[in-house]
Motif scaffolding. Structure first.
Motif, PDB file in Angstrom:
ATOM      1  N   TYR A  32      -0.183  18.563   0.280  1.00  0.00           N
ATOM      2  CA  TYR A  32       0.955  17.944   0.962  1.00  0.00           C
ATOM      3  C   TYR A  32       1.799  18.931   1.766  1.00  0.00           C
ATOM      4  O   TYR A  32       2.689  18.517   2.504  1.00  0.00           O
ATOM      5  CB  TYR A  32       1.831  17.209  -0.057  1.00  0.00           C
ATOM      6  CG  TYR A  32       1.069  16.092  -0.734  1.00  0.00           C
ATOM      7  CD1 TYR A  32       0.600  15.000  -0.020  1.00  0.00           C
ATOM      8  CD2 TYR A  32       0.787  16.140  -2.092  1.00  0.00           C
ATOM      9  CE1 TYR A  32      -0.112  13.982  -0.625  1.00  0.00           C
ATOM     10  CE2 TYR A  32       0.083  15.127  -2.717  1.00  0.00           C
ATOM     11  CZ  TYR A  32      -0.362  14.056  -1.978  1.00  0.00           C
ATOM     12  OH  TYR A  32      -1.066  13.056  -2.593  1.00  0.00           O
ATOM     13  N   ASP A  39       8.836  14.342  -8.766  1.00  0.00           N
ATOM     14  CA  ASP A  39       8.677  13.093  -8.026  1.00  0.00           C
ATOM     15  C   ASP A  39       7.357  13.080  -7.247  1.00  0.00           C
ATOM     16  O   ASP A  39       6.654  12.069  -7.214  1.00  0.00           O
ATOM     17  CB  ASP A  39       9.856  12.898  -7.069  1.00  0.00           C
ATOM     18  CG  ASP A  39       9.845  11.553  -6.384  1.00  0.00           C
ATOM     19  OD1 ASP A  39       9.697  10.528  -7.081  1.00  0.00           O
ATOM     20  OD2 ASP A  39       9.984  11.527  -5.143  1.00  0.00           O
ATOM     21  N   LEU A  40       7.016  14.192  -6.633  1.00  0.00           N
ATOM     22  CA  LEU A  40       5.756  14.293  -5.900  1.00  0.00           C
ATOM     23  C   LEU A  40       4.572  14.119  -6.846  1.00  0.00           C
ATOM     24  O   LEU A  40       3.631  13.387  -6.532  1.00  0.00           O
ATOM     25  CB  LEU A  40       5.656  15.646  -5.185  1.00  0.00           C
ATOM     26  CG  LEU A  40       4.338  15.909  -4.455  1.00  0.00           C
ATOM     27  CD1 LEU A  40       4.209  14.991  -3.247  1.00  0.00           C
ATOM     28  CD2 LEU A  40       4.228  17.353  -4.047  1.00  0.00           C
ATOM     29  N   GLU A  42       4.499  12.515  -9.684  1.00  0.00           N
ATOM     30  CA  GLU A  42       4.453  11.115 -10.114  1.00  0.00           C
ATOM     31  C   GLU A  42       3.866  10.220  -9.028  1.00  0.00           C
ATOM     32  O   GLU A  42       3.017   9.368  -9.294  1.00  0.00           O
ATOM     33  CB  GLU A  42       5.857  10.635 -10.475  1.00  0.00           C
ATOM     34  CG  GLU A  42       5.899   9.237 -11.019  1.00  0.00           C
ATOM     35  CD  GLU A  42       7.294   8.812 -11.433  1.00  0.00           C
ATOM     36  OE1 GLU A  42       7.551   7.602 -11.386  1.00  0.00           O
ATOM     37  OE2 GLU A  42       8.121   9.673 -11.786  1.00  0.00           O
ATOM     38  N   LYS A  43       4.298  10.420  -7.792  1.00  0.00           N
ATOM     39  CA  LYS A  43       3.760   9.614  -6.693  1.00  0.00           C
ATOM     40  C   LYS A  43       2.281   9.880  -6.489  1.00  0.00           C
ATOM     41  O   LYS A  43       1.518   8.952  -6.207  1.00  0.00           O
ATOM     42  CB  LYS A  43       4.534   9.888  -5.409  1.00  0.00           C
ATOM     43  CG  LYS A  43       5.916   9.287  -5.428  1.00  0.00           C
ATOM     44  CD  LYS A  43       6.672   9.589  -4.159  1.00  0.00           C
ATOM     45  CE  LYS A  43       8.051   8.959  -4.192  1.00  0.00           C
ATOM     46  NZ  LYS A  43       8.822   9.251  -2.987  1.00  0.00           N
ATOM     47  N   ASP A  44       1.865  11.124  -6.622  1.00  0.00           N
ATOM     48  CA  ASP A  44       0.450  11.443  -6.486  1.00  0.00           C
ATOM     49  C   ASP A  44      -0.349  10.798  -7.618  1.00  0.00           C
ATOM     50  O   ASP A  44      -1.424  10.247  -7.386  1.00  0.00           O
ATOM     51  CB  ASP A  44       0.234  12.957  -6.490  1.00  0.00           C
ATOM     52  CG  ASP A  44      -1.216  13.322  -6.222  1.00  0.00           C
ATOM     53  OD1 ASP A  44      -1.653  13.191  -5.065  1.00  0.00           O
ATOM     54  OD2 ASP A  44      -1.900  13.718  -7.187  1.00  0.00           O
ATOM     55  N   ASP A  45       0.184  10.833  -8.827  1.00  0.00           N
ATOM     56  CA  ASP A  45      -0.470  10.199  -9.970  1.00  0.00           C
ATOM     57  C   ASP A  45      -0.659   8.701  -9.728  1.00  0.00           C
ATOM     58  O   ASP A  45      -1.683   8.129 -10.076  1.00  0.00           O
ATOM     59  CB  ASP A  45       0.352  10.375 -11.246  1.00  0.00           C
ATOM     60  CG  ASP A  45       0.261  11.778 -11.808  1.00  0.00           C
ATOM     61  OD1 ASP A  45      -0.634  12.548 -11.397  1.00  0.00           O
ATOM     62  OD2 ASP A  45       1.108  12.107 -12.659  1.00  0.00           O
ATOM     63  N   ASP A  46       0.351   8.084  -9.123  1.00  0.00           N
ATOM     64  CA  ASP A  46       0.311   6.643  -8.876  1.00  0.00           C
ATOM     65  C   ASP A  46      -0.363   6.300  -7.558  1.00  0.00           C
ATOM     66  O   ASP A  46      -0.426   5.144  -7.175  1.00  0.00           O
ATOM     67  CB  ASP A  46       1.738   6.074  -8.871  1.00  0.00           C
ATOM     68  CG  ASP A  46       2.403   6.175 -10.228  1.00  0.00           C
ATOM     69  OD1 ASP A  46       1.697   6.290 -11.249  1.00  0.00           O
ATOM     70  OD2 ASP A  46       3.650   6.136 -10.267  1.00  0.00           O
ATOM     71  N   GLN A  47      -0.831   7.314  -6.855  1.00  0.00           N
ATOM     72  CA  GLN A  47      -1.506   7.168  -5.559  1.00  0.00           C
ATOM     73  C   GLN A  47      -0.638   6.431  -4.550  1.00  0.00           C
ATOM     74  O   GLN A  47      -1.114   5.610  -3.768  1.00  0.00           O
ATOM     75  CB  GLN A  47      -2.840   6.477  -5.723  1.00  0.00           C
ATOM     76  CG  GLN A  47      -3.795   7.262  -6.600  1.00  0.00           C
ATOM     77  CD  GLN A  47      -5.114   6.576  -6.833  1.00  0.00           C
ATOM     78  OE1 GLN A  47      -5.300   5.412  -6.506  1.00  0.00           O
ATOM     79  NE2 GLN A  47      -6.059   7.304  -7.385  1.00  0.00           N
ATOM     80  N   ILE A  48       0.660   6.751  -4.577  1.00  0.00           N
ATOM     81  CA  ILE A  48       1.611   6.137  -3.651  1.00  0.00           C
ATOM     82  C   ILE A  48       1.602   6.866  -2.316  1.00  0.00           C
ATOM     83  O   ILE A  48       1.806   6.268  -1.268  1.00  0.00           O
ATOM     84  CB  ILE A  48       3.033   6.134  -4.255  1.00  0.00           C
ATOM     85  CG1 ILE A  48       3.052   5.205  -5.472  1.00  0.00           C
ATOM     86  CG2 ILE A  48       4.069   5.741  -3.245  1.00  0.00           C
ATOM     87  CD1 ILE A  48       4.353   5.223  -6.241  1.00  0.00           C
ATOM     88  N   ILE A  49       1.344   8.141  -2.336  1.00  0.00           N
ATOM     89  CA  ILE A  49       1.420   8.958  -1.127  1.00  0.00           C
ATOM     90  C   ILE A  49       0.144   8.776  -0.317  1.00  0.00           C
ATOM     91  O   ILE A  49      -0.960   8.857  -0.827  1.00  0.00           O
ATOM     92  CB  ILE A  49       1.594  10.450  -1.479  1.00  0.00           C
ATOM     93  CG1 ILE A  49       2.861  10.639  -2.295  1.00  0.00           C
ATOM     94  CG2 ILE A  49       1.611  11.304  -0.229  1.00  0.00           C
ATOM     95  CD1 ILE A  49       3.034  12.029  -2.849  1.00  0.00           C
ATOM     96  N   ASN A  51      -1.683  10.513   2.672  1.00  0.00           N
ATOM     97  CA  ASN A  51      -1.693  11.752   3.446  1.00  0.00           C
ATOM     98  C   ASN A  51      -2.380  11.477   4.771  1.00  0.00           C
ATOM     99  O   ASN A  51      -3.554  11.217   4.834  1.00  0.00           O
ATOM    100  CB  ASN A  51      -2.423  12.850   2.661  1.00  0.00           C
ATOM    101  CG  ASN A  51      -2.174  14.213   3.240  1.00  0.00           C
ATOM    102  OD1 ASN A  51      -1.269  14.387   4.044  1.00  0.00           O
ATOM    103  ND2 ASN A  51      -2.967  15.171   2.827  1.00  0.00           N
TER     104      ASN A  51
END
Length: 52
Positions: A32, A39-40, A42-49, A51
């Protein structure tokens, strides 16, 4: 962490929790291109981001 250190860690089969944490942080930082925060992660774990 240098690229060589990351590669060495990635190639290592048995890692202690600290080494797994260091590897994950280095990989996220490269993916990234920002400072790694909880927070990053967690978002990566949840595949929210996404790229782009």
């Amino acid at each position: 962490m240098s690229d060589a250190e990351l590669k060495k860690l990635q190639d290592k089969r048995a890692k202690i929790p600290t080494e797994r944490h260091q590897q994950r942080k280095a990989e996220l930082s490269r993916r990234y291109e920002v400072e790694v925060t909880p927070d990053l992660v967690e978002k990566d774990d949840d595949q929210i981001i996404i790229n782009s």
